[in-house]
Design a protein around this motif. Structure first.
Motif, PDB file in Angstrom:
ATOM      1  N   THR A   1      55.237  80.839  49.254  1.00 50.99           N
ATOM      2  CA  THR A   1      55.708  80.612  50.626  1.00 50.99           C
ATOM      3  C   THR A   1      55.268  79.232  51.096  1.00 50.99           C
ATOM      4  O   THR A   1      54.287  78.669  50.580  1.00 50.99           O
TER       5      THR A   1
ATOM      6  N   PRO B   1      60.552  73.646  50.464  1.00 51.12           N
ATOM      7  CA  PRO B   1      61.030  74.173  51.758  1.00 51.12           C
ATOM      8  C   PRO B   1      62.006  73.202  52.442  1.00 51.12           C
ATOM      9  O   PRO B   1      61.982  71.989  52.241  1.00 51.12           O
TER      10      PRO B   1
ATOM     11  N   LEU C   1      60.066  74.077  61.646  1.00 55.00           N
ATOM     12  CA  LEU C   1      60.119  75.321  60.890  1.00 55.00           C
ATOM     13  C   LEU C   1      60.372  74.982  59.430  1.00 55.00           C
ATOM     14  O   LEU C   1      61.395  74.380  59.090  1.00 55.00           O
ATOM     15  N   ALA C   2      59.389  75.323  58.567  1.00 55.88           N
ATOM     16  CA  ALA C   2      59.525  75.113  57.123  1.00 55.88           C
ATOM     17  C   ALA C   2      59.843  76.453  56.474  1.00 55.88           C
ATOM     18  O   ALA C   2      59.119  77.429  56.686  1.00 55.88           O
ATOM     19  N   SER C   3      60.925  76.519  55.687  1.00 53.25           N
ATOM     20  CA  SER C   3      61.347  77.805  55.134  1.00 53.25           C
ATOM     21  C   SER C   3      61.912  77.619  53.740  1.00 53.25           C
ATOM     22  O   SER C   3      62.515  76.593  53.418  1.00 53.25           O
ATOM     23  N   ASN C   4      61.680  78.612  52.910  1.00 53.87           N
ATOM     24  CA  ASN C   4      62.372  78.770  51.638  1.00 53.87           C
ATOM     25  C   ASN C   4      62.634  80.261  51.447  1.00 53.87           C
ATOM     26  O   ASN C   4      62.431  81.049  52.379  1.00 53.87           O
TER      27      ASN C   4
ATOM     28  N   SER D   1      58.812  81.692  55.778  1.00 59.17           N
ATOM     29  CA  SER D   1      58.843  80.518  56.654  1.00 59.17           C
ATOM     30  C   SER D   1      57.532  80.422  57.412  1.00 59.17           C
ATOM     31  O   SER D   1      56.784  81.404  57.537  1.00 59.17           O
TER      32      SER D   1
ATOM     33  N   ARG E   1      55.769  77.827  60.854  1.00 57.88           N
ATOM     34  CA  ARG E   1      56.096  76.793  61.827  1.00 57.88           C
ATOM     35  C   ARG E   1      54.837  76.178  62.405  1.00 57.88           C
ATOM     36  O   ARG E   1      53.772  76.812  62.438  1.00 57.88           O
TER      37      ARG E   1
END
Length: 1308
Positions: free
Chosen positions: A373, A406, A447-450, A454, A456
């Motif tokens: 994550t 991400p 917001l960093a997501s993969n 996620s 923030r």
């Protein structure tokens, strides 16, 4: 056939001129002007004017840089004072407002073209004066005579920046330039202590300047001169200061030597390579390269942060194929320093770097890398804060690690990102907001997501502000005894403090001045005198910076001066409108009056209009307006005057225009263009083809009144425009030439058939049905012998406007199928109309209907407004959207509103109409308004906010401290204090003065007490009321006017106008009962304007060009008759009568005695004396002389005819006149015996002008002017007919008309 005229426009040059009453000028505006064209000829004139610009002329000054091409007009506008704080309003309540000083404005107008010549010096003087006034400072005119007399405190004109960073390899230059009269001297301080330049051999000051030069050619260290510098410019009227200039030497330190061990990292793990560059001044630019100078490729996985570090969101095996070196580039030294490179060693479970796996959809699992994550590498944690200054750029950065890499997204809590200022950088890892303002403060989060999850990070942004100007102090120029003020108002966060200084010293330590009062950010001056001159400094500062402004107070006492050259000549076209300018200078502000031919009262009213700035406008030029106009500027110190000579010219007109023609290929075509123009102006005739200059080749012949094309070809087809122009105006006329190709006989026979409108198209079919388009196909109808040129496709929809057809698109006549672009949710029906040169067909039968699918609206309604209809409401209106923009059923509007700048929650309501009324609103407060479209498919885009205002109420206060100053017998000046803004209760439209004539100072004279009004637009504090009756008692009241109406009235002011000059005597009659006496009668003037002292009669005898001695008679005020005894019965008399008061003579009226019977038809006044005249001896002698002259004439004619005359005809027609011709011997002349023989001694140039050879005669000296001179083949007709005026219908015969005497001379 089209015809276009572009006459010369009005002539006006706007110079800075004197305002009627003075305040410190705060703003100005540039206005442009160009030659206008008549509305009915606008289309042609626009095309021609782009290719044939009018030659500029300098009857008035053009802008210096564009003297060869155009004019720039300078208009100075009066700006109002900014609203004061509540504390200042109380302190300034009783203050008399200051008055604007300097040069007044000029109204806009059009400029005629004149011959090019260099602009005179006064043009540059007036231009520079106006230019400098735009910045808020009034500058002394550059006229040397004024420059040498008027003084001026110093003004800083150029200085170095506050943070002055210099290159250590160069000499140091610290700039400081100033101006003033006398020229200022300079000295410097360093670190707030006097800097003795003379003691340091390396330091010098430039001549006539305060600029410091520090020379290191002979050695020395620049770092020794670092510090804070300030420049002082001083003359005997004050001292001006520069900013505090912080001098720093640029530094580019070396990178510390270090040995870096290889960086060992597991594949898939995050990595940060730190740069840590050496601190430089200014900071260096960082970039990463390999040791072989190859740039490091960056993407969303590998990128450089704002701090210079290199971030790997996850490390891959291919990252160890190169090394990584941080580089720093220093600006001033232009050097790049490289840090020792990093070497990576990547530990992996998959030792082979298979390139085929790089683009594998599951690259990480294929290489055995565990997915993770996201987590933030920069900044650390879940929250941080950042401070930024107003006007700077805000840079927010979020760099995250994770497997897969991400994605970064940015948001703002409670609102949207400012789309007009926000942009994403570094693969969305950075958010930059340019030109930050207070409304950009708040909480932002990234917001960093993969696919694993996620995370923030929240960044709290605080916006602070260094001081910035709300009201920067402006130079103040006053006359002795006037009041004024300097305002220094700034804002910032935290709130800045204000410190006043005078001549560089704190105001508290300056000598006391009873005429000066400090009220916070305002300095008030009362009853200023010459000794009040000084330079004031305002320093406003907070913890983030400071602002320093200089503003001088200068007191001038100058008699009026004229700034323009004397006796200018202005030429204008008949029936145009023009303005005459009279730029002047003086202090106190002079008043300006105009007179014509040195007679009469001040010109104003009727065809004349005098503006407040002194410009005289003549609304429509007539022949009688020609003459000499005198402007007189007057103040308490004296007066000055100048004259302008106005000449009226006849307009240029094409009276025989070219006509549309159809010609066969190979034939000859002639296009006529005959012109009538003012003979004193040079005429130029040129031709355009298809609105481009026409090249005259060997197949074309251009003459003065025609264009001939020989052997017409297809390329000759097009529009031909004849352009007739003079220095002042031009006229255009257009015709179209159609060239027919050779055709077979059957085609020619068909072409002769009658033409008609096309038949309607038929069999409409819809195919290729798509969501947003459809193909429409039709079968054309018969063209009826005229080819179809266009098809117009129309549509009808049955929801909003059923039965109404709208144009959809237009297609060429060669097309019978087209793809139509459609809007969502419209039930379309189409029809087609065919067009040819005859007209339009009937519409086709409609097609079948086709409904498109719906969608949310893509736009919002336009023309959104918010206006109050009552004092407690606001009506929001907008233009409803039509069927093609509704995009779906149940179109409605979401209306939102809230008080501006309160940050309160939005109120909203859904409306199906086009208006909504918000009730129970405060009086005249601003609201933010948004109207968003919505249908059953969704909402339209987020609308922009529009500012509206709630309703206005009547003003609650009247102007106070109303002062009336009588300027002359017909005008007064008013001055008043402004009302507080909260009492206006609306938008301040104007201050209005109501005044009425209470009585006349003359006994038993009835006067009308009708109320009149004078309006003063905007937030003005003074004005002029003119066109008053002299010698009268008046009363006046002032009110404030907003959009609702008038406020309460001020206290009534009474004033009395002084005695003036009377109007002209009425009904001046001249009667001649016999040849010995002339009786004069007149009535008293309609407006005595004072106590009548009597009448002055001036009369003079004249006979043709002979004028006798003028005789002056003075009469008492009750005499209205006079009899003149004639000294001879032949001469006529010219009488000029005027009434006079103690002020002087008024407007004069002029009449002439009737003409004697031998000059004109006897009038009824002396028809009864015909028998007496016939018996007079002089009459009998005159008749005998005429009879004898006729007898001699007949004898001479008989002798000439019996001798055959002297009219030799040349045997060789083409031989020009030589010196041996009989014409030289006996005065006779030749004539041509063939009609088609051209006139010798002249030739026609290509530009339409007549080039003379050895004779000064032109073609217009012979024949019927421009008409009847040439046959169709160009031959001359009537070469030696008597010369007449060009337009014979005007009936004005030339001075060359035949007479018995002329006939004798020509035949003898």
């Amino acid at each position: 056939m089209n015809r276009t005229t572009a006459p010369s426009g009005e002539r006006l040059i706007d110079l800075c001129a004197i305002w009627d009453a003075g305040v410190s000028l705060s703003s100005a505006a540039w206005n442009g002007a160009s030659c206008g064209v008549e509305r009915r000829r606008l289309n042609e004139a626009k095309k021609v004017s782009r290719r044939m610009p009018l030659s500029p002329r300098i009857s008035h000054p053009p802008r210096k840089q564009s003297l060869e091409s155009s004019y720039i007009f300078y208009t100075l506008s009066q700006g109002g004072w900014e609203m004061l704080s509540s504390v200042q309003e109380v302190q300034l309540k009783q203050l008399e407002v200051t008055r604007p000083r300097g040069l007044g404005n000029r109204e806009r107008g059009q400029v005629p073209r004149m011959a090019r010549q260099p602009a005179p010096p006064w043009v540059h003087a007036a231009f520079l004066l106006c230019l400098l006034s735009l910045g808020g400072a009034i500058e002394i005119p550059m006229d040397p005579s004024i420059q040498n007399e008027l003084t001026q405190p110093p003004t800083i004109t150029k200085q170095s920046v506050k943070d002055h960073i210099v290159d250590p390899r160069d000499n140091i230059l610290i700039e400081c330039e100033a101006k003033g009269n006398p020229a200022p001297s300079f000295h410097w301080t360093r670190n707030s202590r006097f800097f003795n330049i003379a003691k340091d051999p390396r330091v010098s000051m430039r001549r006539r300047s305060g600029t410091l030069v520090i020379d290191f050619r002979s050695g020395g260290r620049p770092e020794e001169y670092e510090g804070e510098y300030q420049c002082f410019a001083r003359n005997k009227f004050g001292t001006a200061l520069s900013n505090r200039i912080r001098l720093q030497v640029s530094k580019s330190p070396l990178w510390p030597k270090e040995n870096l061990d290889p960086v060992v990292v597991q594949e898939g793990a995050p990595l940060t390579l730190q740069c840590n560059p050496p601190p430089g001044l200014p900071s260096p630019v960082i970039f990463w390269m390999s040791s072989s100078m190859e740039p490091i490729a960056q993407d969303k996985r590998v990128s450089q942060g704002h701090n210079g570090d290199l971030y790997f969101s996850n490390v891959m095996l291919q990252d160890m194929q190169t090394d990584y070196s941080c580089n720093a580039r220093f600006h001033f030294t232009h050097t790049i320093q490289q840090k020792n490179p990093f070497t990576l060693k990547v530990l992996t479970n998959h030792p082979y770097n298979d390139s085929s796996l790089r683009n594998h959809p599951d690259m990480y699992s294929a290489r055995g890398v565990a997915e993770r994550t996201p987590s933030f590498m920069y900044p650390q944690g879940t929250a941080s804060s950042q401070m930024v200054l107003r006007g700077m750029d805000l840079l927010l950065e979020c760099i995250a690690s994770g497997v897969p890499t991400p994605d970064i997204a940015w948001y703002k809590k409670g609102g949207d990102l400012p789309s007009d200022k926000a942009k994403f950088e570094n693969f969305n890892k950075a958010l930059r907001i340019t030109n930050v303002s207070e409304e950009d403060s708040g909480e932002y989060f990234c917001l960093a997501s993969n696919k694993m999850g996620s995370i923030r990070h929240t960044i709290s942004v605080r916006v602070k502000a260094a001081p910035y100007w709300l009201d920067e102090p402006k130079n103040l120029i006053l006359a002795p005894g006037e009041d004024g003020r300097l305002v220094c108002r700034a804002n910032g966060n935290p709130k800045p403090t204000v410190q006043w200084m005078v001549n560089g010293e704190p105001l508290q330590s300056a000598p006391p001045n009873p005429n000066r009062e400090v009220a916070g950010d305002t300095i008030i001056f009362r009853d200023t005198q010459i000794s009040s001159r000084a330079v004031y400094q305002c320093n406003t500062s907070n913890e983030h910076g400071y602002l320093l402004a200089n503003a001088f107070v200068s007191v001038l006492d100058v008699p009026p001066r004229m700034l323009s050259p004397r006796n200018q000549l202005i030429r204008v076209i008949l029936y145009n409108r023009t303005r005459l300018d009279c730029p002047f200078f003086g202090s106190p502000i002079p008043t300006l009056r105009w007179f014509k031919n040195g007679q009469g009262s001040n010109l104003d009213g009727g065809n004349y209009h005098v503006y407040e700035n002194g410009s005289l406008e003549i609304k429509m030029i007539r022949k009688e307006d020609q003459g000499i106009y005198t402007c007189v500027a007057t103040n308490i110190l004296g007066k000055a005057e100048n004259q302008v000579r106005l000449e009226v010219k006849d307009p240029t007109r094409i009276y025989r225009m070219p006509e549309d023609q159809v010609a066969k290929r190979g034939t000859t075509v002639q296009l006529e263009c005959r012109v009538k123009h003012d003979p004193s102006l040079k005429l130029t005739v040129s031709w355009l083809k298809d609105d481009e200059p026409l090249y005259i080749g060997n197949r074309m012949k251009k003459e003065d009144d025609s264009l001939t094309i020989f052997g017409v070809a297809e390329r000759d087809q097009g529009s031909y425009t004849c352009v007739a122009s003079t220095e002042l105006d031009q006229d255009l006329a257009k015709a179209y030439l159609t060239v027919l190709a050779d055709q077979a006989t059957p085609t020619n026979r068909l072409a002769a058939l009658p033409k008609g409108r096309p038949d309607r198209p038929r069999d409409l079919e819809l195919t290729d049905l798509a969501e947003r388009s459809v193909r429409l196909t039709w079968i054309p109808g018969d063209d009826n012998n005229s080819p179809i040129t266009d098809y117009v496709v129309q549509f009808e929809e049955d929801q909003f406007q059923p039965g109404v057809w709208h144009d959809h698109s237009k297609y060429p006549g060669s097309v019978n199928s087209a793809v139509l672009r459609l809007s969502p949710y419209v039930n379309y029906q189409f029809r087609v109309i065919a067009i040819n040169e005859v007209g339009s067909s009937h519409p086709s039968l409609p097609s079948e209907r086709y409904r498109t699918s719906g969608a949310p609206p893509e736009s919002n309604p336009g023309d959104v407004k918010g206006e109050g209809t009552r004092k407690n409401n606001m009506e929001i209106t907008w233009t409803p959207m039509n069927a093609t923009s509704a995009f779906g059923p149940n179109l409605r509007y979401i209306v939102k509103w809230r008080r501006r700048e309160t940050r309160e929650a939005w109120n909203n309501v859904t409306v199906w109409g086009s208006r909504y009324v918000v009730g129970q609103t405060p009086v005249y407060v601003p609201y933010e308004i948004r109207v968003q479209a919505e249908n059953d498919f969704g909402k339209g885009p987020e609308p922009e906010s529009v500012i509206g205002y709630s309703g206005e109420d009547y003003p609650r206060a009247a102007p106070t401290e109303v002062k009336v100053r009588v300027m002359n017998s017909t005008a007064i000046s008013l001055q008043w204090n402004r009302v507080y803004s909260d009492t206006v209760q609306g938008q301040l439209r104007e201050y209005r003065a109501y005044y009425w004539r209470e009585s006349s100072l003359l006994k038993n004279l009835w006067v009308s007490q009708k109320r009149q009004q004078a309006s003063f637009s905007g937030d003005r504090l003074r004005g002029v009321v003119s066109r008053l009756f002299p010698y009268s008692n008046y009363k006046l009241e002032m009110v404030v006017v907003n959009g609702r109406g008038d406020g309460p009235r001020s206290e009534t002011k009474e004033f009395t106008t002084p005695e003036g000059v009377p109007s002209a005597p009425r009904r001046f009659r001249v009667r001649q009962p016999n040849l010995e006496t002339i009786n004069l009668e007149w009535d008293h003037p309609e407006h005595p304007n004072g106590i009548m002292l009597g009448y002055t009669l001036k009369y003079v005898a004249f006979n043709g060009t002979k004028v006798g001695k003028q005789i002056v008679e003075n009469f008492s005020s009750n005499q209205t008759k006079f009899t003149v005894q004639r000294t001879d019965p032949v001469s006529r008399y010219r009488f000029t009568l005027s009434a006079r008061t103690q002020v002087g003579s008024g407007e004069a009226v002029t009449e002439e005695s009737p003409a004697p019977p031998n000059e004109a038809t006897p009038t009824a006044a002396y028809t009864n004396n015909q028998a007496d005249i016939a018996t007079q001896g002089w009459f009998i002698g005159l008749m005998c002389a005429i009879a004898l002259l006729v007898l001699i004439l007949l004898i001479v004619c008989f002798i000439k005819r019996s001798r055959g005359g002297k009219y030799p005809v040349r045997e060789k027609k083409d031989v020009p006149l030589g010196p041996e011709d009989p014409k030289e011997e006996d005065g006779s002349f030749d004539y041509s015996d063939e009609d088609n023989k051209p006139l010798q001694g002249s030739q026609t140039s290509l530009d339409g002008t007549i080039k003379q050879q050895e004779s000064d005669d032109s073609l217009v000296d012979y024949g019927e002017g421009g008409e009847g001179q040439f046959n169709e083949d160009g031959s001359f007709i009537g070469q030696y007919t008597v010369k007449k005026d060009k337009d014979e219908t005007e009936g004005n015969e030339s001075s060359e008309a035949t007479s018995p005497v002329n006939a004798i001379y020509s035949l003898a």
